[in-house]
Scaffold this active site. Structure first.
Site, PDB file in Angstrom:
ATOM      1  N   HIS A 139       0.818  -1.197   0.000  1.00  0.00           N
ATOM      2  CA  HIS A 139       0.000   0.000   0.000  1.00  0.00           C
ATOM      3  C   HIS A 139       0.860   1.259   0.000  1.00  0.00           C
ATOM      4  O   HIS A 139       0.530   2.259  -0.637  1.00  0.00           O
ATOM      5  CB  HIS A 139      -0.904  -0.023   1.223  1.00  0.00           C
ATOM      6  CG  HIS A 139      -2.294   0.285   0.866  1.00  0.00           C
ATOM      7  ND1 HIS A 139      -3.113  -0.615   0.247  1.00  0.00           N
ATOM      8  CD2 HIS A 139      -2.998   1.420   0.980  1.00  0.00           C
ATOM      9  CE1 HIS A 139      -4.264  -0.042   0.016  1.00  0.00           C
ATOM     10  NE2 HIS A 139      -4.225   1.202   0.445  1.00  0.00           N
ATOM     11  N   GLU A 143      -9.251 -11.043 -10.010  1.00  0.00           N
ATOM     12  CA  GLU A 143      -7.883 -10.993  -9.492  1.00  0.00           C
ATOM     13  C   GLU A 143      -7.452 -12.335  -8.909  1.00  0.00           C
ATOM     14  O   GLU A 143      -6.400 -12.456  -8.296  1.00  0.00           O
ATOM     15  CB  GLU A 143      -7.713  -9.862  -8.474  1.00  0.00           C
ATOM     16  CG  GLU A 143      -8.864  -9.625  -7.550  1.00  0.00           C
ATOM     17  CD  GLU A 143      -8.721  -8.354  -6.710  1.00  0.00           C
ATOM     18  OE1 GLU A 143      -7.704  -7.658  -6.793  1.00  0.00           O
ATOM     19  OE2 GLU A 143      -9.656  -8.082  -5.946  1.00  0.00           O
ATOM     20  N   ASP A 188      -3.124  -8.531  -7.678  1.00  0.00           N
ATOM     21  CA  ASP A 188      -3.437  -9.799  -7.034  1.00  0.00           C
ATOM     22  C   ASP A 188      -3.427 -10.948  -8.029  1.00  0.00           C
ATOM     23  O   ASP A 188      -3.026 -12.060  -7.682  1.00  0.00           O
ATOM     24  CB  ASP A 188      -4.790  -9.713  -6.321  1.00  0.00           C
ATOM     25  CG  ASP A 188      -4.633  -9.044  -4.966  1.00  0.00           C
ATOM     26  OD1 ASP A 188      -3.714  -9.444  -4.218  1.00  0.00           O
ATOM     27  OD2 ASP A 188      -5.385  -8.106  -4.663  1.00  0.00           O
ATOM     28  N   CYS A 206      -7.439  -2.307 -13.527  1.00  0.00           N
ATOM     29  CA  CYS A 206      -7.094  -1.288 -12.532  1.00  0.00           C
ATOM     30  C   CYS A 206      -5.853  -1.661 -11.728  1.00  0.00           C
ATOM     31  O   CYS A 206      -5.459  -0.937 -10.828  1.00  0.00           O
ATOM     32  CB  CYS A 206      -8.273  -1.012 -11.603  1.00  0.00           C
ATOM     33  SG  CYS A 206      -8.807  -2.461 -10.691  1.00  0.00           S
TER      34      CYS A 206
HETATM   35  C1  PEP Z   1      -5.224  -5.384  -7.804  1.00  0.00           C
HETATM   36  O1  PEP Z   1      -5.150  -6.395  -7.097  1.00  0.00           O
HETATM   37  O2  PEP Z   1      -4.700  -5.305  -8.929  1.00  0.00           O
HETATM   38  C2  PEP Z   1      -5.939  -4.192  -7.318  1.00  0.00           C
HETATM   39  C3  PEP Z   1      -6.146  -3.158  -8.100  1.00  0.00           C
HETATM   40  O3  PEP Z   1      -6.342  -4.183  -6.014  1.00  0.00           O
HETATM   41  P1  PEP Z   1      -5.384  -3.889  -4.769  1.00  0.00           P
HETATM   42  O4  PEP Z   1      -4.034  -3.508  -5.296  1.00  0.00           O
HETATM   43  O5  PEP Z   1      -6.023  -2.812  -3.985  1.00  0.00           O
HETATM   44  O6  PEP Z   1      -5.385  -5.221  -4.072  1.00  0.00           O
HETATM   45 MG    MG Z   2      -6.447  -6.548  -5.406  1.00  0.00          MG
END
Ligand code: PEP
Ligand code: MG
Length: 579
Positions: A195, A439, A463, A510
């Site tokens: 994060h 994912e 993910d 995303c």
């Molecule tokens: C992902 O897993 O690509 C995603 C966009 O979600 P996060 O990074 O918040 O797990």
């Molecule tokens: Mg994710």
């Protein structure tokens, strides 16, 4: 003597500045016995330290700009509250009296006793409070030892323009340091998809993680060059190197301002294919950054950020207010709110109690699994998102779906909540689009199943790559295996895009891969037309789109997809990007 410290470049850009090291691990404390007549003085010294800590935290709180996310402020408020707790204020005083020991030692003893209690707790939320106790104790120890906590506002002058070197940084600390004007940061631990890393990219802070740098290798005040793209920190460089980097830094700044001219232009390829470019946001300030980068909307609103660094769970109204302020800032642009993705690396203080600690959190009760298990947590969020849909163009997106059963349960729950709102005469959009994140490899392999029941799909490559290649996204020991070009990953992505086509359901991406301009042409050639990227990456991706001709991309991309030799795939990608 010149030296190069290597790590994983997680956020591009060059930072040139002086090193500012942050607290490195635990403070070393020794027991000293205090003569009877000095015990009250020692207690006064301790109480003075508590007062100073309180002032420091209040000063930090006051120095944060008003538009800072509530979670960051709550994080500081929690620490302020803990400074009122007798377990941390009265208990050490008793220890100083009883053992006639120094304040530092009394504090350490009390911290160890509390840590043991926390360790024995089954409740994961309460266990996370142990970190808060550690933060407070470290702050007090440093005050007692006459050291400063480096993230405090009185050090603003030292921090401005500095390259921060730390063992690790939490997302909250990263935001604070950004507000204090640092030029970039380097951490010993961490991976590219943590994060903190995602936040660094959002904030446009050059950064390197996973350097395994030892405290001896860099010192406060050392002049350094941080090259986020190459993932290196240079020390002891000569004037020629410095000039070269200054020149590159200048070129990057010029390029950024040149890219600004694309801001209001639609993302269209040379042969007229219209692409939708949206932004990912974590904090409220990202919404503003997204708008100023010319995003067509928010493709991923990570709602869990509101739940971070706080000791309570935000209620329906607070969540609604948060969504409404994003809707207002977007002035009519669409927003896709992702339901809570808590668990695993998303360390959120307000995580609800679960019966046992998962032995493997990334594969355990995370995201939608956790929400379905805790309807008391999920329902208020569903209500808040639905109510927000009555005020603007809102879509809802479900993270980490893996089975048909799970999807039916979610959809049923959403229907129940809609009926409830209707009975209460609360406004919402009955046709609010509902999408799912793909994912998990199982979901990608059976994407049709999800496409048939949902209004849109969004590929979460962070993910998807983690689960396909079995690499923990926050473990820097296995980062070398992270590979968006792995043939298995590419095939799964293609399957999802094709399923979307087959069922006439829009598919976006995303994950961080969507925001890396090296992969833009590959994704375009695979048929992706909706990208959601960090605001800082948006114009770079748009630039590639503007210079691409779909008819030229398709044959090379087909070659890539029919190949399983990594070297050949890399070669073909170079060819694709040079067309
Ligand atoms: C992902 O897993 O690509 C995603 C966009 O979600 P996060 O990074 O918040 O797990
Ligand atoms: Mg994710």
């Amino acid at each position: 003597m010149s030296a190069t410290i290597s790590g994983i470049g997680i956020s591009h850009g060059i930072a040139i500045g002086k090193v500012h090291r942050l607290e490195w691990g635990e403070v070393e404390v020794r027991e000293t016995s205090i003569p009877e007549e000095s015990v009250e003085d020692e207690i006064a010294r301790f109480r003075h330290a508590v007062g100073t800590a309180r002032q420091q935290l209040k000063a930090i709180r006051n120095s944060i700009p008003e538009n800072t996310a509530a979670d960051i402020i709550d994080f500081i408020d929690t620490h302020l509250l803990m400074l009122e707790d007798t377990l941390l204020t009265a208990a050490p005083v008793e220890l100083i009296r009883a053992r006639r020991c120094n304040a530092e030692w009394a504090l350490k003893s009390q911290r160890d006793a509390l840590a043991q209690v926390f360790d024995e707790m089954d409740d994961p939320y309460l266990r996370t409070r142990k970190d808060d106790v550690d933060h407070i104790v470290t702050r007090l120890q440093r005050i007692l030892l006459g050291e400063n906590a480096h993230t405090d506002p009185q050090n603003d002058d030292q921090l401005r323009g500095a390259v921060v070197v730390a063992h690790d940084l939490t997302p909250a600390e990263t935001v604070l340091l950004h507000h204090q004007g640092i030029a970039g940061f380097v951490t010993e631990s961490g991976g590219p998809l943590s994060h903190t890393a995602i936040l660094a990219r959002s904030l446009g802070l050059p950064a390197i993680v996973g350097t395994h740098v030892t405290p001896q290798q860099v010192h406060d005040g050392d002049a350094v060059i941080l090259d986020g793209a190459r993932g290196v920190l240079l020390t002891g460089f000569d004037d020629t190197t410095l000039e070269e980097y200054r020149h590159r830094q200048h070129q990057q700044q010029t390029r950024r301002s040149e890219l600004q001219r694309l801001k209001d232009k639609p993302a269209v390829t040379l042969d007229g294919t219209r692409i939708h470019l949206l932004a990912n946001v974590e904090l409220h300030e990202d919404v503003l950054a997204a708008r100023s980068a010319g995003a067509e909307g928010i493709g991923l609103y990570r709602s869990e950020c509101l739940f971070m660094n706080r000791s309570d769970i935000p209620g329906e109204d607070e969540q609604l207010q948060q969504y409404l302020s994003a809707i207002e800032a977007l002035k009519g642009l669409p927003i896709t709110i992702r339901t809570l993705d808590l668990g695993s690396d998303k360390e959120c203080g307000a995580e609800p109690p679960s019966e046992h600690l998962s032995p493997n959190p990334a594969l355990g009760l995370r995201a939608i699994r956790l929400c379905l298990k805790h309807a008391d947590l999920f329902r208020p969020q569903l209500r808040a998102i639905l109510r927000a849909s009555g005020k603007g163009p809102v879509s809802m997106m479900i993270p980490m779906l893996s089975s048909a059963q799970e999807l039916s349960e979610v959809l049923m729950l959403i229907d129940e909540v809609k009926d409830e709102l209707h009975r209460e005469h609360l406004a919402f959009d009955r046709n609010m689009p509902i999408g799912g994140m793909i994912e998990v490899p199982a979901a990608a392999l059976s994407a049709g199943l999800f496409a048939r029941k949902l209004d849109f799909l969004s590929i979460g490559t962070n993910d998807l790559i983690q689960y396909t290649l079995a690499i923990d996204r926050i473990d820097d020991e296995v980062t070398y295996l992270y590979d968006p070009l792995h043939p298995a990953v590419l095939r799964l992505i293609k399957m999802v895009i094709d399923a979307g086509r087959q069922y006439d359901v829009p598919v976006s991406m995303c994950g961080e891969m969507a925001g890396d301009p090296r992969y833009s042409r590959l994704l375009l050639g695979m048929g992706l037309s909706d990208f959601s990227v960090p605001p800082t990456a948006l114009l770079e991706v748009k630039n590639v789109i503007h210079k691409s001709r779909m008819t030229q991309l398709t044959p090379v991309v087909n070659d890539i997809l029919h190949n399983d030799d990594p070297a050949k795939i890399s070669q073909l990608l170079v060819k694709l990007n040079e067309i």
